[in-house]
Design a protein around this motif. Structure first.
Motif, PDB file in Angstrom:
ATOM      1  N   VAL A 176       0.862  -1.184   0.000  1.00 26.41           N
ATOM      2  CA  VAL A 176       0.000   0.000   0.000  1.00 26.41           C
ATOM      3  C   VAL A 176       0.895   1.230   0.000  1.00 26.41           C
ATOM      4  O   VAL A 176       1.741   1.389   0.885  1.00 26.41           O
ATOM      5  N   PHE A 177       0.712   2.085  -0.997  1.00 27.73           N
ATOM      6  CA  PHE A 177       1.594   3.226  -1.229  1.00 27.73           C
ATOM      7  C   PHE A 177       1.044   4.496  -0.583  1.00 27.73           C
ATOM      8  O   PHE A 177      -0.103   4.553  -0.152  1.00 27.73           O
ATOM      9  N   GLN A 178       1.888   5.546  -0.582  1.00 30.77           N
ATOM     10  CA  GLN A 178       1.413   6.863  -0.150  1.00 30.77           C
ATOM     11  C   GLN A 178       0.294   7.334  -1.065  1.00 30.77           C
ATOM     12  O   GLN A 178      -0.751   7.794  -0.604  1.00 30.77           O
ATOM     13  N   GLY A 180      -9.930  10.895  -0.092  1.00 31.95           N
ATOM     14  CA  GLY A 180      -8.614  10.256  -0.024  1.00 31.95           C
ATOM     15  C   GLY A 180      -8.594   9.057   0.912  1.00 31.95           C
ATOM     16  O   GLY A 180      -8.012   8.023   0.606  1.00 31.95           O
ATOM     17  N   GLY A 181      -9.259   9.197   2.061  1.00 28.93           N
ATOM     18  CA  GLY A 181      -9.292   8.080   3.003  1.00 28.93           C
ATOM     19  C   GLY A 181     -10.010   6.878   2.434  1.00 28.93           C
ATOM     20  O   GLY A 181      -9.598   5.731   2.634  1.00 28.93           O
ATOM     21  N   GLN A 182     -11.100   7.132   1.708  1.00 26.78           N
ATOM     22  CA  GLN A 182     -11.822   6.031   1.077  1.00 26.78           C
ATOM     23  C   GLN A 182     -10.970   5.371  -0.009  1.00 26.78           C
ATOM     24  O   GLN A 182     -10.931   4.138  -0.117  1.00 26.78           O
ATOM     25  N   GLN A 183     -10.270   6.182  -0.804  1.00 31.49           N
ATOM     26  CA  GLN A 183      -9.415   5.611  -1.847  1.00 31.49           C
ATOM     27  C   GLN A 183      -8.320   4.735  -1.239  1.00 31.49           C
ATOM     28  O   GLN A 183      -8.010   3.664  -1.776  1.00 31.49           O
ATOM     29  N   GLN A 184      -7.753   5.175  -0.127  1.00 32.07           N
ATOM     30  CA  GLN A 184      -6.689   4.379   0.485  1.00 32.07           C
ATOM     31  C   GLN A 184      -7.248   3.079   1.055  1.00 32.07           C
ATOM     32  O   GLN A 184      -6.588   2.034   0.995  1.00 32.07           O
ATOM     33  N   ARG A 185      -8.467   3.108   1.547  1.00 28.88           N
ATOM     34  CA  ARG A 185      -9.081   1.866   2.033  1.00 28.88           C
ATOM     35  C   ARG A 185      -9.365   0.910   0.873  1.00 28.88           C
ATOM     36  O   ARG A 185      -9.234  -0.311   1.018  1.00 28.88           O
ATOM     37  N   VAL A 186      -9.754   1.458  -0.285  1.00 25.97           N
ATOM     38  CA  VAL A 186      -9.904   0.608  -1.475  1.00 25.97           C
ATOM     39  C   VAL A 186      -8.544  -0.004  -1.848  1.00 25.97           C
ATOM     40  O   VAL A 186      -8.461  -1.187  -2.199  1.00 25.97           O
ATOM     41  N   PRO A 199       1.174   5.143   4.525  1.00 24.15           N
ATOM     42  CA  PRO A 199      -0.137   5.096   3.870  1.00 24.15           C
ATOM     43  C   PRO A 199      -1.050   6.263   4.206  1.00 24.15           C
ATOM     44  O   PRO A 199      -2.062   6.455   3.533  1.00 24.15           O
ATOM     45  N   THR A 200      -0.724   7.039   5.242  1.00 24.99           N
ATOM     46  CA  THR A 200      -1.596   8.155   5.610  1.00 24.99           C
ATOM     47  C   THR A 200      -0.981   9.517   5.303  1.00 24.99           C
ATOM     48  O   THR A 200      -1.599  10.544   5.571  1.00 24.99           O
ATOM     49  N   SER A 201       0.210   9.541   4.732  1.00 23.23           N
ATOM     50  CA  SER A 201       0.909  10.831   4.600  1.00 23.23           C
ATOM     51  C   SER A 201       0.269  11.754   3.574  1.00 23.23           C
ATOM     52  O   SER A 201       0.455  12.968   3.626  1.00 23.23           O
ATOM     53  N   ALA A 202      -0.502  11.200   2.631  1.00 18.87           N
ATOM     54  CA  ALA A 202      -1.141  12.040   1.613  1.00 18.87           C
ATOM     55  C   ALA A 202      -2.570  12.433   2.000  1.00 18.87           C
ATOM     56  O   ALA A 202      -3.270  13.063   1.210  1.00 18.87           O
ATOM     57  N   LEU A 203      -2.976  12.069   3.221  1.00 17.59           N
ATOM     58  CA  LEU A 203      -4.375  12.269   3.618  1.00 17.59           C
ATOM     59  C   LEU A 203      -4.543  13.509   4.492  1.00 17.59           C
ATOM     60  O   LEU A 203      -3.650  13.871   5.264  1.00 17.59           O
ATOM     61  N   ASP A 204      -5.719  14.125   4.394  1.00 11.66           N
ATOM     62  CA  ASP A 204      -6.079  15.170   5.347  1.00 11.66           C
ATOM     63  C   ASP A 204      -6.201  14.548   6.737  1.00 11.66           C
ATOM     64  O   ASP A 204      -6.594  13.375   6.867  1.00 11.66           O
ATOM     65  N   VAL A 239      -8.204   5.084   7.952  1.00  8.51           N
ATOM     66  CA  VAL A 239      -7.227   4.155   7.367  1.00  8.51           C
ATOM     67  C   VAL A 239      -6.503   3.393   8.477  1.00  8.51           C
ATOM     68  O   VAL A 239      -6.323   2.170   8.394  1.00  8.51           O
ATOM     69  N   LEU A 240      -6.109   4.102   9.537  1.00 10.95           N
ATOM     70  CA  LEU A 240      -5.432   3.428  10.647  1.00 10.95           C
ATOM     71  C   LEU A 240      -6.334   2.389  11.302  1.00 10.95           C
ATOM     72  O   LEU A 240      -5.860   1.337  11.746  1.00 10.95           O
ATOM     73  N   ASN A 241      -7.640   2.658  11.360  1.00 13.98           N
ATOM     74  CA  ASN A 241      -8.559   1.684  11.956  1.00 13.98           C
ATOM     75  C   ASN A 241      -8.584   0.380  11.163  1.00 13.98           C
ATOM     76  O   ASN A 241      -8.654  -0.713  11.743  1.00 13.98           O
ATOM     77  N   VAL A 242      -8.541   0.487   9.821  1.00 13.63           N
ATOM     78  CA  VAL A 242      -8.485  -0.717   8.988  1.00 13.63           C
ATOM     79  C   VAL A 242      -7.173  -1.469   9.242  1.00 13.63           C
ATOM     80  O   VAL A 242      -7.162  -2.704   9.355  1.00 13.63           O
ATOM     81  N   MET A 243      -6.077  -0.726   9.359  1.00 15.60           N
ATOM     82  CA  MET A 243      -4.789  -1.366   9.626  1.00 15.60           C
ATOM     83  C   MET A 243      -4.768  -2.048  10.998  1.00 15.60           C
ATOM     84  O   MET A 243      -4.223  -3.145  11.147  1.00 15.60           O
ATOM     85  N   LYS A 244      -5.396  -1.422  11.980  1.00 14.14           N
ATOM     86  CA  LYS A 244      -5.493  -2.038  13.308  1.00 14.14           C
ATOM     87  C   LYS A 244      -6.268  -3.350  13.240  1.00 14.14           C
ATOM     88  O   LYS A 244      -5.913  -4.346  13.885  1.00 14.14           O
ATOM     89  N   GLN A 245      -7.351  -3.340  12.452  1.00  7.91           N
ATOM     90  CA  GLN A 245      -8.157  -4.545  12.288  1.00  7.91           C
ATOM     91  C   GLN A 245      -7.335  -5.672  11.667  1.00  7.91           C
ATOM     92  O   GLN A 245      -7.408  -6.829  12.102  1.00  7.91           O
TER      93      GLN A 245
END
Length: 242
Positions: free
Chosen positions: A82-84, A139-145, A163-168, A175-181
């Motif tokens: 998963v990229f920036q 952006g957050g939705q795109q990163q989750r996709v 993975p979160t550096s390009a996000l507001d 995104v972090l919640n998905v990664m925690k899961q």
């Protein structure tokens, strides 16, 4: 799951990785942190051959990644990345973006790929966006996709490069919640991130890098409360006073 042995990486005269030797166990969540230019992103990009190495060896699940005859496409299908930037196909729907790997690489039928993709979109909280297109998403939705797309190949290991550096800021948490899961599900994960709250909460181990070398290996508790290396102590102090 991942073994680095004396890994060297040069860009001309510049040494980006300086003799990295490290083992990451199956099911382990490792956060790689350090100042900009320390070699963090270069390190994880060598794992799936986005970056060649100048010396040493890297093995993933027992396979020498940089051996001459490795099928790079097959290798990358087993290493989620998963990229920036999200790198989604803007002309494909969310569902098609997630399904494209299983249909083209794993040769799943369209129906099998669709079913797998819908399960993964539900996992990342976006099953209601299956027919939307990336430009219609935040952006957050795109990163989750992008995370769902990486998971669609059922990789044994996931790599995250900031993975979160390009996000507001308000999108970082989703995104972090998905990664925690994923971490709770037992996925082997290597995360380059500046999100120290995530590192403290989720990581099994933290690797601190500077000047292309791993200077400290510690549990989150040890790293944040009692860092040993002077450079790590300064890094933690700077975080506290930021």
């Amino acid at each position: 799951m991942i073994t680095f042995r004396d890994v060297q990486k040069y860009y001309g005269e510049y040494k980006a990785l300086d003799g990295i030797t490290e083992t990451i166990s199956r099911g382990e969540v490792v956060v790689v942190c350090g100042p900009s230019g320390s070699g963090k992103s270069t390190l994880i990009r060598t794992v799936n051959r986005l970056e060649p190495i100048s010396g040493g060896t890297i093995a993933v699940d027992g396979q020498d990644v940089h051996a001459p005859k490795v099928n790079v496409n097959e290798l990358r299908s087993r290493i989620g990345f998963v990229f920036q930037s999200f790198n989604l196909f803007p002309h494909l729907s969310v569902l098609q973006n997630v399904a494209i790997g299983p249909t083209t690489v794993s040769r799943l039928s369209a129906q099998q790929a669709r079913e797998r993709s819908l399960v993964l979109l539900e996992k990342v909280g976006l099953d209601n966006k299956a027919d939307a297109f990336p430009p219609q998403l935040s952006g957050g939705q795109q990163q989750r996709v992008a995370i769902a797309r990486a998971l669609a190949m059922e990789p044994p290991v996931m790599l995250f490069d900031e993975p979160t550096s390009a996000l507001d800021p308000e999108m970082v948490g989703e995104v972090l919640n998905v990664m925690k899961q994923l971490a709770n599900d037992g996925m082997t994960m290597v995360c380059v991130t500046h999100e120290m709250g995530f590192a403290r909460e989720v990581a099994d181990r933290i690797l601190f890098m500077d000047a292309g070398a791993i200077l400290e290996r510690a549990t989150p508790d040890e790293f944040f409360n009692n860092p040993q290396h002077p450079r790590a102590r300064k890094f933690v102090s700077d975080i506290r006073h930021a």
